[in-house]
Design a protein around this motif. Structure first.
Motif, PDB file in Angstrom:
ATOM      1  N   LEU A 141       0.827  -1.214   0.000  1.00  0.00           N
ATOM      2  CA  LEU A 141       0.000   0.000   0.000  1.00  0.00           C
ATOM      3  C   LEU A 141       0.858   1.258   0.000  1.00  0.00           C
ATOM      4  CD1 LEU A 141      -2.769  -1.056   2.553  1.00  0.00           C
ATOM      5  CD2 LEU A 141      -2.837  -1.164   0.059  1.00  0.00           C
ATOM      6  N   PRO A 143      -1.374   2.148  -3.614  1.00  0.00           N
ATOM      7  CA  PRO A 143      -2.485   1.814  -2.706  1.00  0.00           C
ATOM      8  C   PRO A 143      -3.703   1.192  -3.371  1.00  0.00           C
ATOM      9  CG  PRO A 143      -2.470   4.159  -3.147  1.00  0.00           C
ATOM     10  CD  PRO A 143      -1.277   3.601  -3.872  1.00  0.00           C
ATOM     11  N   LEU A 151      -5.974  -1.068  -1.049  1.00  0.00           N
ATOM     12  CA  LEU A 151      -6.291  -0.435   0.229  1.00  0.00           C
ATOM     13  C   LEU A 151      -7.547  -1.032   0.868  1.00  0.00           C
ATOM     14  CD1 LEU A 151      -5.525   1.772   2.248  1.00  0.00           C
ATOM     15  CD2 LEU A 151      -6.909   3.371   0.916  1.00  0.00           C
ATOM     16  N   LEU A 189       0.931   1.373   8.706  1.00  0.00           N
ATOM     17  CA  LEU A 189       0.275   2.427   7.927  1.00  0.00           C
ATOM     18  C   LEU A 189       0.145   3.747   8.685  1.00  0.00           C
ATOM     19  CD1 LEU A 189      -2.647   0.504   6.145  1.00  0.00           C
ATOM     20  CD2 LEU A 189      -0.302   0.875   5.361  1.00  0.00           C
ATOM     21  N   PHE A 213      -5.761   8.255   3.068  1.00  0.00           N
ATOM     22  CA  PHE A 213      -4.461   7.648   2.788  1.00  0.00           C
ATOM     23  C   PHE A 213      -3.864   8.203   1.506  1.00  0.00           C
ATOM     24  CE2 PHE A 213      -1.537   4.170   1.676  1.00  0.00           C
ATOM     25  CZ  PHE A 213      -0.902   3.990   2.898  1.00  0.00           C
TER      26      PHE A 213
END
Length: 456
Positions: free
Chosen positions: A176, A180, A183, A214, A230
């Motif tokens: 990721l 990503p 995800l 993360l 993210f």
């Protein structure tokens, strides 16, 4: 060669062939960079010079459009050798490709089936995988980390060993940080781990590992950009869906579709910009990017949702049949697949043969070979294995995870993709998926495997 493939020397043969083709590509390539390389290099420079992550290289414009994993690798290479950092990253990727080849081969014992090199060899020699390993792009490291994640998850299903579980969760998290795409697969993965053992112990181990891995990037985004997202690439994806649907609805070219949507957004929302809307989504965090553009893109998508299935299927097929190699694959290029097919229909074989009436092996290897493999992966490995596993009810936890992993990747395939670069992350797993279904064709192997963990 036959002895090498079926005997104990096939590992040496596979490694030798992979390394030879990699070296050949490095030599003949005029440029080791890719379409997104500039952004990764700028981000790496920004990290080294200003301690700020910006894919535009501007310390005043930090962003989270791209994640930091690959730029950090480039930054490390830059700090070691500023003049030869590209070559260092390429050498690392080729080395990882050879590690991947060895892991590939190790599955002959795991699956208890003979002649696995016959299935694996073509995929490890796929020109796209080797091309990506010799290019400064995220795709190969993304393929590599996802492949190892896949392996260690299957190993955990088999062994129940917490070390395998921790490695599996770590590798998913690393993937990721590089790209990503998987995800939302984190949720699928955690649910799968819970149902595997039906207790929260394994679930919390995987959750803690993923959270710890993360969290630094999420905290950074919260602190610097005031968002817990993210990545902002989802806005890019939404806008690309809007472009693709507009293109399909009005039968436009890609350029015309982009212009039509951009003009619509500029007029509707009174935007004052000379840049393309698509280029704006990779800039720093603001209301235009996080609210107006996604809202407008969703409006176009949902008001024309009847075009979505056709757009999706077309994008998926392009991902399987258009090779993304050192050659240009634009439609005005004679080596584009549509032009190749038209030439064959007309009986014109000039593209395949040289002036001396000899085979042009570069065309065969970089175009026809991947085309054949891509269709085998789509039809033979993906569809056959899925139907075989479901129809025959061979639903072990291992086969279920293989189906979940591969089909998630297929479902998130980009509808605007114009080559197989985006599908490479799933090809190795499709080969394994095919091998796993072959185990159940043989009753003896089926009896051995039925002693393992089955879904009640």
């Amino acid at each position: 060669i036959t002895m090498c493939i079926t005997g104990k020397y096939y590992k040496i043969l596979l490694l030798f062939l992979s390394l030879s083709i990699s070296l050949y590509l490095i030599i003949v390539k005029t440029n080791l960079l890719g379409s997104d390389s500039t952004a990764y290099i700028q981000a790496a420079n920004s990290l080294l010079e200003f301690n700020v992550f910006s894919s535009m290289g501007d310390p005043q414009s930090p962003d989270n459009f791209r994640t930091a994993g690959y730029p950090m690798v480039i930054a490390l290479a830059m700090s070691i050798s500023p003049s030869f950092y590209v070559e260092m990253v390429i050498i690392l990727q080729v080395s990882l490709m050879l590690v991947m080849a060895l892991k590939f081969i190790s599955f002959d014992k795991f699956f208890k089936i003979r002649y696995t090199p016959i299935v694996f060899l073509p995929f490890m020699l796929h020109p796209e995988i080797i091309n990506l390993s010799t290019s400064l792009q995220t795709e190969f490291m993304y393929v590599f980390t996802l492949f190892l994640f896949f392996i260690y998850t299957l190993k955990y299903v088999e062994s129940g060993n917490n070390i395998d579980l921790i490695l599996s969760a770590l590798l998913l998290s690393f993937s990721l940080h590089i790209k990503p795409v998987y995800l939302f697969f984190v949720i699928v993965y955690l649910v799968f781990v819970f149902f595997l053992d039906r207790n929260f112990r394994s679930f919390f181990i995987a959750l803690i590992v993923i959270t710890i891995t993360l969290s630094p990037w999420i905290v950074r985004n919260s602190t610097v950009l005031d968002t817990y997202s993210f990545t902002s690439s989802k806005n890019f994806n939404l806008l690309s869906y809007a472009y693709s649907i507009t293109k399909e609805k009005y039968n436009l070219s890609s350029t015309q579709a982009v212009q039509k949507v951009d003009n619509l957004l500029v007029d509707r929302y009174k935007l004052k910009t000379d840049e393309s809307i698509l280029s704006l989504v990779s800039s720093q965090d603001n209301e235009l990017i996080n609210k107006i553009i996604p809202m407008a893109a969703k409006d176009i998508i949902f008001n024309n949702i009847e075009y979505f299935p056709k757009v999706y299927v077309k994008g998926l097929l392009r991902g399987f049949y258009l090779p993304h190699t050192i050659y240009n694959v634009d439609k005005d290029n004679s080596l584009h697949i549509t032009n190749l097919i038209d030439s064959v229909k007309k009986g014109e074989w000039a593209l395949v043969f040289t002036d001396k009436n000899k085979l042009d092996y570069k065309v065969l290897y970089f175009h026809f070979f991947p085309l054949i493999l891509n269709f085998i992966a789509l039809i033979g490995l993906l569809l056959f294995s899925t139907l075989w596993i479901v129809k025959k009810q061979f639903r072990t936890y291992q086969t279920s995870f293989i189906l979940l992993f591969v089909w998630y990747g297929v479902l998130v395939a980009f509808p605007w993709s114009n080559n197989s670069r985006y599908m490479m992350a799933y090809f190795p797993q499709m080969a394994i998926m095919f091998l796993y279904s072959l185990n159940f064709i043989n009753d003896k192997n089926r009896i051995k495997l039925e002693k393992g963990k089955y879904i009640p």
